[in-house]
Design an enzyme around this catalytic site. Sequence first.
Site, short mmCIF file in Angstrom:
data_model
loop_
_atom_site.label_atom_id
_atom_site.label_comp_id
_atom_site.label_asym_id
_atom_site.label_seq_id
_atom_site.Cartn_x
_atom_site.Cartn_y
_atom_site.Cartn_z
N ARG A 87 -2.88 -6.08 -8.04
CA ARG A 87 -1.67 -6.88 -7.86
C ARG A 87 -1.59 -8.02 -8.86
O ARG A 87 -0.53 -8.43 -9.27
CB ARG A 87 -1.61 -7.44 -6.44
CG ARG A 87 -1.40 -6.36 -5.38
CD ARG A 87 -1.82 -6.87 -4.04
NE ARG A 87 -3.21 -7.31 -4.09
CZ ARG A 87 -3.77 -8.12 -3.23
NH1 ARG A 87 -3.08 -8.62 -2.25
NH2 ARG A 87 -5.06 -8.44 -3.35
N HIS B 88 0.84 -1.21 0.00
CA HIS B 88 0.00 0.00 0.00
C HIS B 88 0.87 1.26 0.00
O HIS B 88 0.59 2.22 -0.71
CB HIS B 88 -0.87 0.05 1.27
CG HIS B 88 -1.92 -1.01 1.37
ND1 HIS B 88 -1.97 -1.89 2.42
CD2 HIS B 88 -2.96 -1.33 0.56
CE1 HIS B 88 -3.01 -2.70 2.27
NE2 HIS B 88 -3.62 -2.40 1.15
N SER C 226 -3.26 -7.54 3.32
CA SER C 226 -3.45 -7.37 4.77
C SER C 226 -3.83 -8.70 5.41
O SER C 226 -3.40 -9.00 6.53
CB SER C 226 -4.53 -6.33 5.03
OG SER C 226 -4.16 -5.12 4.44
#
Length: 176
Positions: free
Chosen positions: A105, A26, A143
């Site tokens: 991604r 991020h 995450s």
Amino acid sequence: MKKHLLHAEKSIAIYPGSFDPITNGHLDIIERATFLFDEVYVLVAHNPAKSVGMFTPKERVAMIGEAVGKPLLGTHVKVDYMRELMATVDVCTRVGARAMIRGLRSITDFDSEFELAIANMELAEHIETIFMVPQPHNHFISSSKVREIFKLKGPKALLKLVPTSVMQALEKRAQQ
Ligand code: COA
């Protein structure tokens, strides 16, 4: 060609996400977005499909702010969280952002990101979704992977994946 109604003096982009917690992937996007926009507004938003999460919105904001640090924080980067359930495009309108940044991604991100971009376009035609690709070494981070590795191996295994602010918060958690 339609002329856009909204002409912000500054170019502002919103970078929304759950950021539970923020990762180096991020951060990579935030840093590169500051080269494209005058102001990048990092918004800890609420994904109704996700559960309560590991960190509170305030904790996430604090970790992001510390990771961004000086001189960008408060000048080119602002960080806040959604205080009420609302559409992210409405926050864009409120802060004068014309663009919403999303990280892509891999191809597995594409379907859901495409759906989100179309939904947001339906809600607010004037907000553009900009997809940005993190550097290759950040492609596998997420995450949820960070949270999983923390549970399995503890904070030290995350040294290369998260900023110091997150490492410190995870070390604290590990001691509780
Ligand atoms: N580096 C590392 N990880 C990245 C990344 C990057 N550059 N880009 C995306 N990811 C990962 C995140 O870590 C996250 O991983 P995880 O789910 O495994 O934890 C995943 O990609 C996507 O999460 P995130 O970018 O945080 O988005 P989200 O899907 O949790 O949330 C919102 C999307 C919050 C922006 C969206 O739900 C929203 O806008 N909600 C408010 C209501 C609204 O407006 N809805 C849309 C209209 S219907």
